[in-house]
Design an enzyme around this catalytic site. Sequence first.
Site, mmCIF file in Angstrom:
data_model
loop_
_atom_site.group_PDB
_atom_site.id
_atom_site.type_symbol
_atom_site.label_atom_id
_atom_site.label_comp_id
_atom_site.label_asym_id
_atom_site.label_seq_id
_atom_site.Cartn_x
_atom_site.Cartn_y
_atom_site.Cartn_z
ATOM 1 N N SER A 179 -5.988 2.248 4.784
ATOM 2 C CA SER A 179 -5.688 1.857 6.149
ATOM 3 C C SER A 179 -5.018 3.029 6.881
ATOM 4 O O SER A 179 -5.555 4.133 6.906
ATOM 5 C CB SER A 179 -4.826 0.596 6.146
ATOM 6 N N ASP A 418 -14.432 -6.087 7.509
ATOM 7 C CA ASP A 418 -13.118 -5.689 7.996
ATOM 8 C C ASP A 418 -13.231 -5.331 9.476
ATOM 9 O O ASP A 418 -13.984 -4.427 9.834
ATOM 10 C CB ASP A 418 -12.631 -4.484 7.185
ATOM 11 N N HIS A 443 -10.751 -5.264 4.041
ATOM 12 C CA HIS A 443 -9.821 -4.158 4.264
ATOM 13 C C HIS A 443 -9.255 -3.614 2.952
ATOM 14 O O HIS A 443 -8.563 -4.329 2.221
ATOM 15 C CB HIS A 443 -8.687 -4.655 5.160
#
Length: 491
Positions: A179, A418, A443
Amino acid sequence: MVLSISITGTAASRFNIPRLSPTRGALMHNPDLLSSAAVSDDLQTFYYPQTLDHFNYQPESYATFQQRYVMNFKHWGGANNRAPIFAYLGAEAPLDGDLAVIGFLDDNAIRFNALLVYIEHRYYGKSIPFGSREEAFKNASTLGYFNSAQAIADYAEIIMHIKKKLNTFYSPVIVIGGSYGGSLASWLRLKYPHVALGALASSAPILYFDKLTPRGAYFSVVTKDFKETSETCYRTIRDSWSVIDKIASQPHGLAILSSKFKTCEPLKDSFELKDKLGDMYAGAAQYNAPPTYPVTVVCGGIDGANGKQDILSKIFAGVVAYEGNRSCYINQPTDASETDVGWRWQTCSEMVTPIGIGNNTMFQADPFDLNAFIQECMSLYGVPPRPHWVTSYYGGHDIKLILQKFGSNIIFSNGLRDPYSRGGVLENISETILAIHTVNGSHCLDILPEDESDPEWLVRQREAEGKVIQGWIAQYYADLEPTLIKQKDLS
């Protein structure tokens, strides 16, 4: 004080940017992972006296703080064998959750005989400048050292410190992040190629800045995830917002909604309820991982409700299905976590991710308003955000044209379920900057621990990533050999 920040009213819908956490979904559905029993006994904790400001030479820049990093030597092949180092770059949270949930390093340690390093991001966990969290978050002057450029410089310095300390100059380093941390990993590879041989950037939305990605892309994917899971669920959610507004506008309407959704405190306005529901749907989509698949859980609750029930009873059934049986739901009285407070500063300074809600989704339209966002940040910190700085400092525009000749050895991995994947790199940039994605992934799923129940497509994604990294390291050793021979001849 910044620690007491709370955002209320309609402006919050424009202000909140979904968290970029690689672990949030896993910990939400299995909080026991944070117990000490879940963390390996092979981990050793260290602290490095980190420089406060890497980019200035004013006297205050030379101040230091203790930055936490953790190492696992169990499977390392040693300095004499030039065995590789896998360095995980912490993101916007304390390192503890990553140690429990990030599995890619540990799962590949034996295969690569790798030394494992986990480094905490400044201003989170135990890596706090200025002696205390209260002082560090006091105002924009102390928060001014809290940014990504300082963070990747921290990581580079600690990695070089470890290599010097262990006398392992020729051990190749692979940096790994998820991320926001995945963005940091790719940026570190570009900014410090002498420190890291390659980077695995999982679910890194490096293109969700400026106008590189349509602002409504995130919630378009959320909608797509729900619609593909259940058409009736999608329609129920889509039609629920106007019903909430209609009831809220009536005398005692907020009391009716408070009772219907078993709120922990009486609703002050309908936004509180709609914001909570929107966050729930977005989180379910972002972390829609096997084997539970949260979107399926929410829709199971909504679709499984008694067909004669009204629309909001069905929506509440989805809330209960997702969050489990509780004494109350919505607006639970909780203090803002350090992660929430830290991420708010980051998005109010440089990580301006312009996520809005466009038309043709299952949500009410709510476009991103940059001017309103700037005003909110100014009211909180007294300094305006820099919405164009990320692309100025790291690039992003014409990324393939620029990086195909300049960069190398980066894997951008994504799962297309995601919502943040729309801001990721989804096509190969060159033979060595690769996009590996799965249609059904969520994710940061690829860097979570392997499990026997993993679907075949996830197994193949991880195998592909490991094969690429193995190729980088093999090529590095081949390129290194002439240097070692020359050194031997000169000795």
